[in-house]
Design a protein around this motif. Structure first.
Motif, PDB file in Angstrom:
ATOM      1  N   LYS A   2     -29.786  11.959  27.235  1.00 10.98           N
ATOM      2  CA  LYS A   2     -29.202  11.071  28.247  1.00 10.98           C
ATOM      3  C   LYS A   2     -29.217  11.786  29.596  1.00 10.98           C
ATOM      4  O   LYS A   2     -28.813  12.946  29.682  1.00 10.98           O
ATOM      5  CB  LYS A   2     -27.765  10.702  27.867  1.00 10.98           C
ATOM      6  CG  LYS A   2     -27.618  10.062  26.494  1.00 10.98           C
ATOM      7  CD  LYS A   2     -26.196   9.637  26.211  1.00 10.98           C
ATOM      8  CE  LYS A   2     -25.249  10.827  26.075  1.00 10.98           C
ATOM      9  NZ  LYS A   2     -25.524  11.625  24.868  1.00 10.98           N
ATOM     10  N   THR A 177     -34.151   9.187  26.705  1.00 11.57           N
ATOM     11  CA  THR A 177     -34.209   7.839  26.131  1.00 11.57           C
ATOM     12  C   THR A 177     -33.117   6.933  26.696  1.00 11.57           C
ATOM     13  O   THR A 177     -33.154   5.720  26.499  1.00 11.57           O
ATOM     14  CB  THR A 177     -34.053   7.902  24.610  1.00 11.57           C
ATOM     15  OG1 THR A 177     -32.833   8.599  24.294  1.00 11.57           O
ATOM     16  CG2 THR A 177     -35.223   8.647  23.968  1.00 11.57           C
ATOM     17  N   THR A 178     -32.143   7.537  27.399  1.00 11.59           N
ATOM     18  CA  THR A 178     -31.027   6.778  27.947  1.00 11.59           C
ATOM     19  C   THR A 178     -30.746   7.220  29.376  1.00 11.59           C
ATOM     20  O   THR A 178     -30.674   8.422  29.660  1.00 11.59           O
ATOM     21  CB  THR A 178     -29.749   6.977  27.098  1.00 11.59           C
ATOM     22  OG1 THR A 178     -30.001   6.544  25.769  1.00 11.59           O
ATOM     23  CG2 THR A 178     -28.584   6.182  27.679  1.00 11.59           C
ATOM     24  N   LYS A 191     -31.099  -4.199  32.843  1.00 14.09           N
ATOM     25  CA  LYS A 191     -31.243  -3.585  31.515  1.00 14.09           C
ATOM     26  C   LYS A 191     -32.550  -3.998  30.846  1.00 14.09           C
ATOM     27  O   LYS A 191     -33.176  -3.193  30.148  1.00 14.09           O
ATOM     28  CB  LYS A 191     -30.058  -3.960  30.629  1.00 14.09           C
ATOM     29  CG  LYS A 191     -28.783  -3.218  30.956  1.00 14.09           C
ATOM     30  CD  LYS A 191     -27.771  -3.308  29.815  1.00 14.09           C
ATOM     31  CE  LYS A 191     -26.570  -2.416  30.080  1.00 14.09           C
ATOM     32  NZ  LYS A 191     -25.716  -2.234  28.898  1.00 14.09           N
ATOM     33  N   ALA A 195     -35.436  -1.699  29.306  1.00 15.08           N
ATOM     34  CA  ALA A 195     -35.739  -1.827  27.874  1.00 15.08           C
ATOM     35  C   ALA A 195     -37.239  -2.003  27.649  1.00 15.08           C
ATOM     36  O   ALA A 195     -37.795  -1.445  26.685  1.00 15.08           O
ATOM     37  CB  ALA A 195     -34.973  -3.001  27.286  1.00 15.08           C
ATOM     38  N   ASN A 198     -38.765   1.179  27.403  1.00 12.09           N
ATOM     39  CA  ASN A 198     -38.208   2.018  26.324  1.00 12.09           C
ATOM     40  C   ASN A 198     -37.098   2.957  26.783  1.00 12.09           C
ATOM     41  O   ASN A 198     -36.933   4.058  26.235  1.00 12.09           O
ATOM     42  CB  ASN A 198     -39.329   2.834  25.660  1.00 12.09           C
ATOM     43  CG  ASN A 198     -40.405   1.949  25.059  1.00 12.09           C
ATOM     44  OD1 ASN A 198     -40.094   0.992  24.344  1.00 12.09           O
ATOM     45  ND2 ASN A 198     -41.662   2.248  25.358  1.00 12.09           N
ATOM     46  N   ASN A 200     -32.916   3.005  27.434  1.00 16.28           N
ATOM     47  CA  ASN A 200     -31.634   2.330  27.288  1.00 16.28           C
ATOM     48  C   ASN A 200     -30.807   2.569  28.545  1.00 16.28           C
ATOM     49  O   ASN A 200     -30.580   3.712  28.933  1.00 16.28           O
ATOM     50  CB  ASN A 200     -30.911   2.880  26.046  1.00 16.28           C
ATOM     51  CG  ASN A 200     -29.602   2.151  25.777  1.00 16.28           C
ATOM     52  OD1 ASN A 200     -29.456   0.974  26.103  1.00 16.28           O
ATOM     53  ND2 ASN A 200     -28.658   2.854  25.177  1.00 16.28           N
ATOM     54  N   LEU A 202     -27.258   2.281  30.484  1.00 14.10           N
ATOM     55  CA  LEU A 202     -25.819   2.126  30.298  1.00 14.10           C
ATOM     56  C   LEU A 202     -25.082   2.439  31.596  1.00 14.10           C
ATOM     57  O   LEU A 202     -25.639   3.075  32.493  1.00 14.10           O
ATOM     58  CB  LEU A 202     -25.318   3.065  29.190  1.00 14.10           C
ATOM     59  CG  LEU A 202     -25.873   2.835  27.783  1.00 14.10           C
ATOM     60  CD1 LEU A 202     -25.406   3.956  26.855  1.00 14.10           C
ATOM     61  CD2 LEU A 202     -25.449   1.476  27.243  1.00 14.10           C
TER      62      LEU A 202
END
Length: 246
Positions: A2, A177-178, A191, A195, A198, A200, A202
């Protein structure tokens, strides 16, 4: 993996540190335009007498919105540092945790650096160490320069997508990945767009809270300085954990 990305704010509000706490790697980004009236050069503490916010400020040489943050230099006359220290001293000398916090803040404000970006970044890193935030923090990296060059050269990217594309490329460079952003980013980032690529997306949402401020009406959204002075290091550590990811 992250990651979070922000500019180098000056003694930022608690949500900035919650964002850092929420990620594995935090990038303090300097390849963006400098804005004269932004949190990069100022923040707010509490004027004890008036019970309202008062600014502390970084003084820079030749402010210009045509420059990048990385190119902005600090004013060599250190009167502005003394002014900030005086404001903090006189407004918080009767705060519960003044003796615990003021000597540490004094060292931070007196950091000797020419670069605005480096000065603010070092303050942020020292604050994170003080608050036991273990996130890896990167504030000088050639990767960011390469990304900005590629973005300028890539004519296929729509102007409205450049902010998102910058983040996506940083995520790819760091195998993330985030991507996590403050809650205000819900108006900037989609979002679904992330997505498709690929990633994520938040957002950190600060939990509702207040704390004693000289028995006056609570003034929110002040610098981390105010929180530290009133509740101390250990309680501040607890309050930093009070956020959710949405």
């Amino acid at each position: 993996m992250k990651i979070g990305i922000m500019q180098s704010y000056f003694f930022p509000y608690i949500s900035y540190f919650q964002l850092i706490d929420s990620v594995d790697t935090f990038i303090i980004y300097e390849y963006v335009s400098f804005r004269k009236k932004s949190w990069v050069t100022r923040n707010r503490i509490l004027d004890k007498g008036k019970g309202e916010p008062v600014n502390i400020n970084v003084q820079v040489i030749k402010q210009s919105s045509n420059k990048l943050i990385k190119d902005i230099l600090l004013e060599k006359n250190i009167k502005w540092k003394k002014k900030n220290l005086d404001l903090i001293y006189f407004n918080y000398k009767k705060a519960k945790h003044f003796n615990e916090i003021y000597p540490f803040l004094e060292k931070l404000i007196k950091i000797n650096e020419d670069s605005l970006h480096v000065y603010n970044s070092k303050i942020i890193i020292k604050l994170c160490e003080f608050l036991d935030i273990k996130t890896t923090i990167i504030f000088k990296n050639s990767i960011t320069e390469d990304i900005e060059f590629d973005l300028q050269e890539d004519t296929k990217i729509l102007k409205e997508n450049k902010k998102s594309e910058r983040i996506l490329r940083l995520c790819n460079k760091y195998n993330a990945t985030t991507y996590i952003n403050p809650i205000g980013g819900t108006e900037l980032y989609d979002k679904d767009y992330f997505a498709i690529n690929n990633i994520n997306l938040l957002f950190t949402k600060t939990g509702m809270f207040d704390y004693p401020q000289f028995n006056k009406n609570f003034i929110p959204y002040l610098s981390i300085i105010d929180l530290l002075m009133h509740v101390g290091v250990e309680k501040t550590k607890e309050m930093i954990k009070k956020y959710t990811l949405i």
